[in-house]
Design a protein around this motif. Sequence first.
Motif, PDB file in Angstrom:
ATOM      1  N   PRO A  72      51.766  26.692  73.290  1.00  0.00           N
ATOM      2  CA  PRO A  72      51.856  27.130  71.892  1.00  0.00           C
ATOM      3  C   PRO A  72      52.977  28.150  71.672  1.00  0.00           C
ATOM      4  O   PRO A  72      53.563  28.223  70.598  1.00  0.00           O
ATOM      5  N   LEU A  73      53.283  28.883  72.727  1.00  0.00           N
ATOM      6  CA  LEU A  73      54.372  29.857  72.667  1.00  0.00           C
ATOM      7  C   LEU A  73      55.716  29.131  72.533  1.00  0.00           C
ATOM      8  O   LEU A  73      56.603  29.535  71.771  1.00  0.00           O
ATOM      9  N   PHE A  74      55.852  28.045  73.274  1.00  0.00           N
ATOM     10  CA  PHE A  74      57.071  27.236  73.258  1.00  0.00           C
ATOM     11  C   PHE A  74      57.237  26.582  71.882  1.00  0.00           C
ATOM     12  O   PHE A  74      58.331  26.558  71.306  1.00  0.00           O
ATOM     13  N   VAL A  75      56.122  26.093  71.344  1.00  0.00           N
ATOM     14  CA  VAL A  75      56.140  25.449  70.025  1.00  0.00           C
ATOM     15  C   VAL A  75      56.466  26.495  68.949  1.00  0.00           C
ATOM     16  O   VAL A  75      57.245  26.265  68.040  1.00  0.00           O
ATOM     17  N   ARG A  76      55.875  27.668  69.087  1.00  0.00           N
ATOM     18  CA  ARG A  76      56.156  28.764  68.154  1.00  0.00           C
ATOM     19  C   ARG A  76      57.629  29.158  68.199  1.00  0.00           C
ATOM     20  O   ARG A  76      58.230  29.522  67.190  1.00  0.00           O
ATOM     21  N   ASP A  77      58.194  29.046  69.409  1.00  0.00           N
ATOM     22  CA  ASP A  77      59.618  29.311  69.644  1.00  0.00           C
ATOM     23  C   ASP A  77      60.523  28.275  68.988  1.00  0.00           C
ATOM     24  O   ASP A  77      61.728  28.449  68.947  1.00  0.00           O
ATOM     25  N   GLY A  78      59.954  27.143  68.567  1.00  0.00           N
ATOM     26  CA  GLY A  78      60.747  26.123  67.900  1.00  0.00           C
ATOM     27  C   GLY A  78      60.880  24.807  68.645  1.00  0.00           C
ATOM     28  O   GLY A  78      61.629  23.924  68.230  1.00  0.00           O
ATOM     29  N   PHE A  79      60.174  24.624  69.760  1.00  0.00           N
ATOM     30  CA  PHE A  79      60.225  23.329  70.446  1.00  0.00           C
ATOM     31  C   PHE A  79      59.550  22.273  69.572  1.00  0.00           C
ATOM     32  O   PHE A  79      58.402  22.456  69.151  1.00  0.00           O
ATOM     33  N   GLU A  80      60.291  21.182  69.309  1.00  0.00           N
ATOM     34  CA  GLU A  80      59.732  20.163  68.417  1.00  0.00           C
ATOM     35  C   GLU A  80      59.499  18.829  69.120  1.00  0.00           C
ATOM     36  O   GLU A  80      59.118  17.847  68.495  1.00  0.00           O
ATOM     37  N   GLY A  81      59.763  18.774  70.416  1.00  0.00           N
ATOM     38  CA  GLY A  81      59.699  17.502  71.145  1.00  0.00           C
ATOM     39  C   GLY A  81      58.274  17.094  71.484  1.00  0.00           C
ATOM     40  O   GLY A  81      57.308  17.793  71.188  1.00  0.00           O
ATOM     41  N   PRO A  82      58.159  15.924  72.120  1.00  0.00           N
ATOM     42  CA  PRO A  82      56.831  15.423  72.465  1.00  0.00           C
ATOM     43  C   PRO A  82      56.251  16.107  73.704  1.00  0.00           C
ATOM     44  O   PRO A  82      56.985  16.549  74.590  1.00  0.00           O
ATOM     45  N   ILE A  83      54.921  16.196  73.727  1.00  0.00           N
ATOM     46  CA  ILE A  83      54.195  16.680  74.895  1.00  0.00           C
ATOM     47  C   ILE A  83      53.299  15.517  75.336  1.00  0.00           C
ATOM     48  O   ILE A  83      52.347  15.170  74.639  1.00  0.00           O
ATOM     49  N   PHE A  84      53.659  14.882  76.439  1.00  0.00           N
ATOM     50  CA  PHE A  84      52.906  13.700  76.883  1.00  0.00           C
ATOM     51  C   PHE A  84      51.714  14.122  77.729  1.00  0.00           C
ATOM     52  O   PHE A  84      51.843  14.946  78.639  1.00  0.00           O
ATOM     53  N   THR A  85      50.557  13.544  77.436  1.00  0.00           N
ATOM     54  CA  THR A  85      49.382  13.817  78.249  1.00  0.00           C
ATOM     55  C   THR A  85      48.315  12.751  78.000  1.00  0.00           C
ATOM     56  O   THR A  85      48.492  11.888  77.142  1.00  0.00           O
ATOM     57  N   THR A  86      47.208  12.817  78.756  1.00  0.00           N
ATOM     58  CA  THR A  86      46.148  11.822  78.542  1.00  0.00           C
ATOM     59  C   THR A  86      45.324  12.227  77.307  1.00  0.00           C
ATOM     60  O   THR A  86      45.309  13.399  76.927  1.00  0.00           O
ATOM     61  N   PRO A  87      44.622  11.258  76.687  1.00  0.00           N
ATOM     62  CA  PRO A  87      43.824  11.601  75.499  1.00  0.00           C
ATOM     63  C   PRO A  87      42.787  12.691  75.788  1.00  0.00           C
ATOM     64  O   PRO A  87      42.611  13.608  74.987  1.00  0.00           O
ATOM     65  N   ALA A  88      42.108  12.601  76.935  1.00  0.00           N
ATOM     66  CA  ALA A  88      41.066  13.603  77.232  1.00  0.00           C
ATOM     67  C   ALA A  88      41.693  14.979  77.444  1.00  0.00           C
ATOM     68  O   ALA A  88      41.127  15.995  77.035  1.00  0.00           O
ATOM     69  N   THR A  89      42.860  15.017  78.069  1.00  0.00           N
ATOM     70  CA  THR A  89      43.507  16.320  78.275  1.00  0.00           C
ATOM     71  C   THR A  89      43.901  16.951  76.946  1.00  0.00           C
ATOM     72  O   THR A  89      43.770  18.161  76.761  1.00  0.00           O
ATOM     73  N   ARG A  90      44.361  16.124  76.007  1.00  0.00           N
ATOM     74  CA  ARG A  90      44.686  16.682  74.690  1.00  0.00           C
ATOM     75  C   ARG A  90      43.451  17.384  74.099  1.00  0.00           C
ATOM     76  O   ARG A  90      43.541  18.507  73.603  1.00  0.00           O
ATOM     77  N   ASP A  91      42.294  16.736  74.207  1.00  0.00           N
ATOM     78  CA  ASP A  91      41.086  17.314  73.614  1.00  0.00           C
ATOM     79  C   ASP A  91      40.576  18.526  74.391  1.00  0.00           C
ATOM     80  O   ASP A  91      40.100  19.493  73.800  1.00  0.00           O
ATOM     81  N   VAL A  92      40.685  18.477  75.720  1.00  0.00           N
ATOM     82  CA  VAL A  92      40.300  19.642  76.530  1.00  0.00           C
ATOM     83  C   VAL A  92      41.237  20.806  76.207  1.00  0.00           C
ATOM     84  O   VAL A  92      40.803  21.946  75.987  1.00  0.00           O
TER      85      VAL A  92
END
Length: 469
Positions: A72-92
């Motif tokens: 979230p720090l990176f995103v707050r910094d302005g990173f707009e690219g994709p973050i690839f992960t599994t569906p369960a990891t996104r929810d965890v």
Amino acid sequence: MIRITPFGAAGEVTGSATLVETPSARLVVDLGMFQGDKDDDARNVIPGPIHRESIDAVLLTHGHLDHCGRLPLFVRDGFEGPIFTTPATRDVAEIILMDSANIQESDYRRRQRYAQRKGRKLSRLDAPLYDQDDVEQTIRQMEVVDYDVVVDVAPGVSATFHEAGHILGSASISLQIHHNGQDRTVVFSGDVGPRNMPYLKDPESPSKADIVVLESTYGDRDHRSIDATVEEFTSIIQSAIAQKGKIFIPSFAIGRTQNVLYYLAEMIRHGRIPRVPIFLDSPMAIKASQLYTEYAELFDEEGSELVADGQLASDLRTLRLSSSAEQSRSINDYRGPFIVVAGSGMCTAGRIVHHLRNNIANPHAHIVIVGYQARGSLGRALVDGATHVSVMGSWYPVQAQVHTLGGFSAHAGQSQLVDWLRPMVHGHQPQVVLLHGEEDPRQLLAERIHEEFSITPRRPRYGESLSFA
Ligand SMILES: [Zn+2]
């Protein structure tokens, strides 16, 4: 040429973040938080080389805070690219990051009140690293990928997620790097689980690799067998119930809590303990347990059967979910025997602290420690046999019975790490990089790998770049 640079978890176990540079892309695998003491707070920054505009994509192995906590720090910094992960990891990760944002927010408010009373101003460093909006935006940037599917993640780079058996959704990631008609494979182990974990499938090794970045948390030892640990757990619960005790189990919300409930269900099913009330007293753990049931398709055979035929629900008929603070407080009115599973896992915050305050001086109370306790935590003081402890600012004599179970772990031990690596060494010698372990375990695992495979693993420091032809 491929360049790999760790920006965390190099000679330690938190702050996982690795920059991978290929001829055509720049990627980051994990961007986790440093956790531990106060000094670590200052290290939770985005290092210069991980610049928002130069990074094509982030790949996330699993949802533990020490792997996703700086996202979230990176995103707050302005990173707009994709973050690839599994569906369960996104929810965890969503549960874990939201909890982290809330804790930072309430810590900040507490410090603010304190500073106001003292007529001081807070520095910028005291501000929360990120808030709920940043977490929401981070989750929106996640692109989910199922296990064992090849997906393009950046120019000339595709990725495959493999089951890692560590927590729900956890993965090892193979990166296939294509350049000038040549293919190279870089495998990141992520955190590798032990075999035979409740619910989870066993970790799967990718079949080939030119470079392997391997965790080494328990690179120095093998764990006691899970069967022996469950047996010990059972006899502790049996004798506590026989004494009509109030049993308190401090537990991490995601993973350990579900495992504890699984073993309690097993004890009830086999008639080894009577049906006593079991309170799950943690809103976060309740949410996480719900998530487990939503992803039952990821379970191993035994886990899916227990859920599908209703056996687990029937075993846990006496389970009560304490979502509200009122429900939590009402547990005080019950007479033993009963079992409370509550967070936080190291007794540093959460509802377990209230239960301990009310019961630490009660000789009929039992505190069963089932997880790692960091130095300085209340849980560690109990494990170390303190006779008096401070709970919520007051001192209490420890008269409750404290039991410590060392055997539960979400990490593979040394031999299992070597076994995980073995299929990638078969007929081909990859280069091995060891991360995510303190210096001693990392060194001992390096020696073992050298003995087994005649490979000399590399052990980079924070910010040290390794180049591979
Ligand atoms: Zn982990």
